[in-house]
Design a protein around this motif. Structure first.
Motif, PDB file in Angstrom:
ATOM      1  N   SER A 281      11.540   3.110  10.323  1.00 44.94           N
ATOM      2  CA  SER A 281      10.670   3.608  11.375  1.00 44.94           C
ATOM      3  C   SER A 281       9.448   4.181  10.680  1.00 44.94           C
ATOM      4  O   SER A 281       9.562   4.763   9.603  1.00 44.94           O
ATOM      5  CB  SER A 281      11.356   4.709  12.186  1.00 44.94           C
ATOM      6  OG  SER A 281      10.521   5.137  13.244  1.00 44.94           O
ATOM      7  N   GLY A 282       8.272   3.995  11.249  1.00 39.77           N
ATOM      8  CA  GLY A 282       7.095   4.521  10.566  1.00 39.77           C
ATOM      9  C   GLY A 282       5.841   4.499  11.417  1.00 39.77           C
ATOM     10  O   GLY A 282       5.824   3.994  12.535  1.00 39.77           O
ATOM     11  N   ARG A 283       4.790   5.057  10.851  1.00 39.83           N
ATOM     12  CA  ARG A 283       3.463   5.088  11.455  1.00 39.83           C
ATOM     13  C   ARG A 283       2.452   4.758  10.376  1.00 39.83           C
ATOM     14  O   ARG A 283       2.713   4.956   9.197  1.00 39.83           O
ATOM     15  CB  ARG A 283       3.157   6.465  12.048  1.00 39.83           C
ATOM     16  CG  ARG A 283       3.949   6.707  13.313  1.00 39.83           C
ATOM     17  CD  ARG A 283       3.474   7.913  14.067  1.00 39.83           C
ATOM     18  NE  ARG A 283       4.098   7.892  15.375  1.00 39.83           N
ATOM     19  CZ  ARG A 283       3.447   7.718  16.500  1.00 39.83           C
ATOM     20  NH1 ARG A 283       2.143   7.603  16.519  1.00 39.83           N
ATOM     21  NH2 ARG A 283       4.085   7.684  17.651  1.00 39.83           N
ATOM     22  N   SER A 284       1.295   4.300  10.811  1.00 36.40           N
ATOM     23  CA  SER A 284       0.251   3.976   9.835  1.00 36.40           C
ATOM     24  C   SER A 284      -1.105   4.390  10.373  1.00 36.40           C
ATOM     25  O   SER A 284      -1.310   4.539  11.575  1.00 36.40           O
ATOM     26  CB  SER A 284       0.263   2.482   9.504  1.00 36.40           C
ATOM     27  OG  SER A 284      -0.016   1.728  10.655  1.00 36.40           O
ATOM     28  N   ARG A 285      -2.021   4.561   9.441  1.00 37.18           N
ATOM     29  CA  ARG A 285      -3.389   4.925   9.787  1.00 37.18           C
ATOM     30  C   ARG A 285      -4.329   4.237   8.821  1.00 37.18           C
ATOM     31  O   ARG A 285      -4.201   4.388   7.613  1.00 37.18           O
ATOM     32  CB  ARG A 285      -3.565   6.434   9.680  1.00 37.18           C
ATOM     33  CG  ARG A 285      -4.988   6.866   9.920  1.00 37.18           C
ATOM     34  CD  ARG A 285      -5.158   8.369   9.768  1.00 37.18           C
ATOM     35  NE  ARG A 285      -6.559   8.610   9.482  1.00 37.18           N
ATOM     36  CZ  ARG A 285      -7.008   9.243   8.420  1.00 37.18           C
ATOM     37  NH1 ARG A 285      -6.164   9.724   7.544  1.00 37.18           N
ATOM     38  NH2 ARG A 285      -8.286   9.404   8.242  1.00 37.18           N
ATOM     39  N   PRO A 286      -5.275   3.462   9.340  1.00 42.47           N
ATOM     40  CA  PRO A 286      -6.263   2.850   8.441  1.00 42.47           C
ATOM     41  C   PRO A 286      -7.205   3.917   7.885  1.00 42.47           C
ATOM     42  O   PRO A 286      -7.547   4.879   8.575  1.00 42.47           O
ATOM     43  CB  PRO A 286      -7.015   1.864   9.326  1.00 42.47           C
ATOM     44  CG  PRO A 286      -6.727   2.271  10.724  1.00 42.47           C
ATOM     45  CD  PRO A 286      -5.477   3.080  10.727  1.00 42.47           C
TER      46      PRO A 286
ATOM     47  N   GLN B 228       3.694   4.098   1.777  1.00 41.33           N
ATOM     48  CA  GLN B 228       3.085   2.798   1.534  1.00 41.33           C
ATOM     49  C   GLN B 228       1.574   2.924   1.585  1.00 41.33           C
ATOM     50  O   GLN B 228       1.034   3.563   2.479  1.00 41.33           O
ATOM     51  CB  GLN B 228       3.521   1.772   2.579  1.00 41.33           C
ATOM     52  CG  GLN B 228       4.974   1.406   2.504  1.00 41.33           C
ATOM     53  CD  GLN B 228       5.366   0.415   3.584  1.00 41.33           C
ATOM     54  OE1 GLN B 228       5.011   0.580   4.745  1.00 41.33           O
ATOM     55  NE2 GLN B 228       6.100  -0.604   3.197  1.00 41.33           N
ATOM     56  N   LEU B 229       0.913   2.310   0.624  1.00 42.78           N
ATOM     57  CA  LEU B 229      -0.539   2.213   0.595  1.00 42.78           C
ATOM     58  C   LEU B 229      -0.879   0.739   0.565  1.00 42.78           C
ATOM     59  O   LEU B 229      -0.177  -0.048  -0.054  1.00 42.78           O
ATOM     60  CB  LEU B 229      -1.103   2.894  -0.658  1.00 42.78           C
ATOM     61  CG  LEU B 229      -0.776   4.364  -0.843  1.00 42.78           C
ATOM     62  CD1 LEU B 229      -1.229   4.834  -2.211  1.00 42.78           C
ATOM     63  CD2 LEU B 229      -1.424   5.182   0.254  1.00 42.78           C
TER      64      LEU B 229
ATOM     65  N   ALA C 273      -3.042  -5.736  -0.787  1.00 46.41           N
ATOM     66  CA  ALA C 273      -1.699  -5.758  -1.360  1.00 46.41           C
ATOM     67  C   ALA C 273      -1.041  -4.457  -0.906  1.00 46.41           C
ATOM     68  O   ALA C 273      -1.721  -3.513  -0.524  1.00 46.41           O
ATOM     69  CB  ALA C 273      -1.760  -5.826  -2.877  1.00 46.41           C
ATOM     70  N   SER C 274       0.269  -4.417  -0.930  1.00 47.77           N
ATOM     71  CA  SER C 274       0.981  -3.226  -0.497  1.00 47.77           C
ATOM     72  C   SER C 274       1.652  -2.580  -1.698  1.00 47.77           C
ATOM     73  O   SER C 274       2.252  -3.253  -2.525  1.00 47.77           O
ATOM     74  CB  SER C 274       2.026  -3.611   0.545  1.00 47.77           C
ATOM     75  OG  SER C 274       2.683  -2.461   1.024  1.00 47.77           O
ATOM     76  N   TYR C 275       1.532  -1.255  -1.807  1.00 47.60           N
ATOM     77  CA  TYR C 275       2.143  -0.490  -2.885  1.00 47.60           C
ATOM     78  C   TYR C 275       3.052   0.541  -2.254  1.00 47.60           C
ATOM     79  O   TYR C 275       2.690   1.183  -1.274  1.00 47.60           O
ATOM     80  CB  TYR C 275       1.068   0.184  -3.743  1.00 47.60           C
ATOM     81  CG  TYR C 275       0.120  -0.819  -4.332  1.00 47.60           C
ATOM     82  CD1 TYR C 275       0.406  -1.444  -5.530  1.00 47.60           C
ATOM     83  CD2 TYR C 275      -1.041  -1.179  -3.654  1.00 47.60           C
ATOM     84  CE1 TYR C 275      -0.457  -2.390  -6.070  1.00 47.60           C
ATOM     85  CE2 TYR C 275      -1.907  -2.119  -4.176  1.00 47.60           C
ATOM     86  CZ  TYR C 275      -1.607  -2.730  -5.382  1.00 47.60           C
ATOM     87  OH  TYR C 275      -2.451  -3.673  -5.894  1.00 47.60           O
ATOM     88  N   GLU C 276       4.237   0.687  -2.824  1.00 51.73           N
ATOM     89  CA  GLU C 276       5.240   1.556  -2.229  1.00 51.73           C
ATOM     90  C   GLU C 276       5.776   2.547  -3.250  1.00 51.73           C
ATOM     91  O   GLU C 276       5.948   2.212  -4.417  1.00 51.73           O
ATOM     92  CB  GLU C 276       6.416   0.726  -1.713  1.00 51.73           C
ATOM     93  CG  GLU C 276       6.029  -0.305  -0.693  1.00 51.73           C
ATOM     94  CD  GLU C 276       7.204  -1.149  -0.219  1.00 51.73           C
ATOM     95  OE1 GLU C 276       8.247  -1.185  -0.920  1.00 51.73           O
ATOM     96  OE2 GLU C 276       7.084  -1.753   0.843  1.00 51.73           O
TER      97      GLU C 276
ATOM     98  N   ALA D 263       3.986   3.529  -8.262  1.00 51.58           N
ATOM     99  CA  ALA D 263       4.198   2.749  -7.024  1.00 51.58           C
ATOM    100  C   ALA D 263       4.451   1.292  -7.407  1.00 51.58           C
ATOM    101  O   ALA D 263       3.863   0.770  -8.355  1.00 51.58           O
ATOM    102  CB  ALA D 263       2.990   2.858  -6.114  1.00 51.58           C
ATOM    103  N   THR D 264       5.315   0.653  -6.672  1.00 53.44           N
ATOM    104  CA  THR D 264       5.607  -0.745  -6.941  1.00 53.44           C
ATOM    105  C   THR D 264       4.849  -1.622  -5.949  1.00 53.44           C
ATOM    106  O   THR D 264       4.658  -1.250  -4.803  1.00 53.44           O
ATOM    107  CB  THR D 264       7.118  -1.030  -6.825  1.00 53.44           C
ATOM    108  OG1 THR D 264       7.564  -0.666  -5.522  1.00 53.44           O
ATOM    109  CG2 THR D 264       7.892  -0.249  -7.875  1.00 53.44           C
ATOM    110  N   SER D 265       4.448  -2.783  -6.418  1.00 53.17           N
ATOM    111  CA  SER D 265       3.750  -3.726  -5.558  1.00 53.17           C
ATOM    112  C   SER D 265       4.779  -4.509  -4.762  1.00 53.17           C
ATOM    113  O   SER D 265       5.835  -4.849  -5.270  1.00 53.17           O
ATOM    114  CB  SER D 265       2.916  -4.687  -6.420  1.00 53.17           C
ATOM    115  OG  SER D 265       2.231  -5.589  -5.588  1.00 53.17           O
ATOM    116  N   SER D 266       4.486  -4.758  -3.499  1.00 51.35           N
ATOM    117  CA  SER D 266       5.404  -5.536  -2.685  1.00 51.35           C
ATOM    118  C   SER D 266       4.622  -6.611  -1.941  1.00 51.35           C
ATOM    119  O   SER D 266       3.445  -6.444  -1.648  1.00 51.35           O
ATOM    120  CB  SER D 266       6.126  -4.623  -1.683  1.00 51.35           C
ATOM    121  OG  SER D 266       5.199  -4.079  -0.770  1.00 51.35           O
TER     122      SER D 266
END
Length: 155
Positions: free
Chosen positions: A84-89, A116-117, A121-124, A150-153
């Motif tokens: 479950s999560g939320r995001s903001r640009p 997550q950033l 690409a996504s970094y976690e 952070a790991t890249s995903s």
């Protein structure tokens, strides 16, 4: 069962590398101190729920992290498929980004929290793996997460 995470990102700060002649703290970009939101509805509009997980509610609350830290975001959530999560640009470009700082209080100790950033690409970073984070504690914790950890995903 509804769980509460006070990812009171009261100080979500990006720290970038600076020349040695400047103080280490001279380049800090504060992403959100939650002072711009008049109420929970405006906070929820800024941090949209991610559609691929469980339901959640973002609430604007007084910061539990100490006097003078203003407001924070409490996230009540139900996991669906473990998520479950939320995001903001966030608009910006931060060459030399080296760390993200945040305050977090997890009312459900032991629950994994993922930051997550994304810049295409996504970094976690799993908070449970961040040095200094106590996953068994419900007490407020101040974390500095090195970007290199952070790991890249795949997206």
């Amino acid at each position: 069962m509804r769980k509460v995470l006070t990812v009171l990102l009261t100080l979500l700060t990006l720290c970038a590398a600076v020349p040695a002649a400047q103080a280490a703290d001279s380049y800090r970009e504060q992403l959100d101190d939650f002072s711009a939101y008049a109420d929970s509805a405006r906070l929820s509009a800024a941090y949209a729920p991610n559609p691929n997980g469980g339901t959640n509610t973002a609430t604007l609350v007084p910061s539990p992290f100490g006097p003078g830290l203003g407001n924070a975001m409490a996230l009540s959530y139900t996991l669906t498929g473990g998520y479950s999560g939320r995001s903001r640009p966030v608009n910006g470009y931060w060459p030399g980004l080296r760390a993200v700082e945040l305050w977090v209080a997890n009312a459900t100790p032991g629950q994994d929290v993922l930051l997550q950033l994304s810049d295409g690409a996504s970094y976690e970073a799993h908070l449970n793996a961040v040095p200094g984070f106590d996953p068994a504690s419900a007490q407020p914790q101040h974390l500095t997460i090195p970007i290199g950890s952070a790991t890249s995903s795949p997206r």
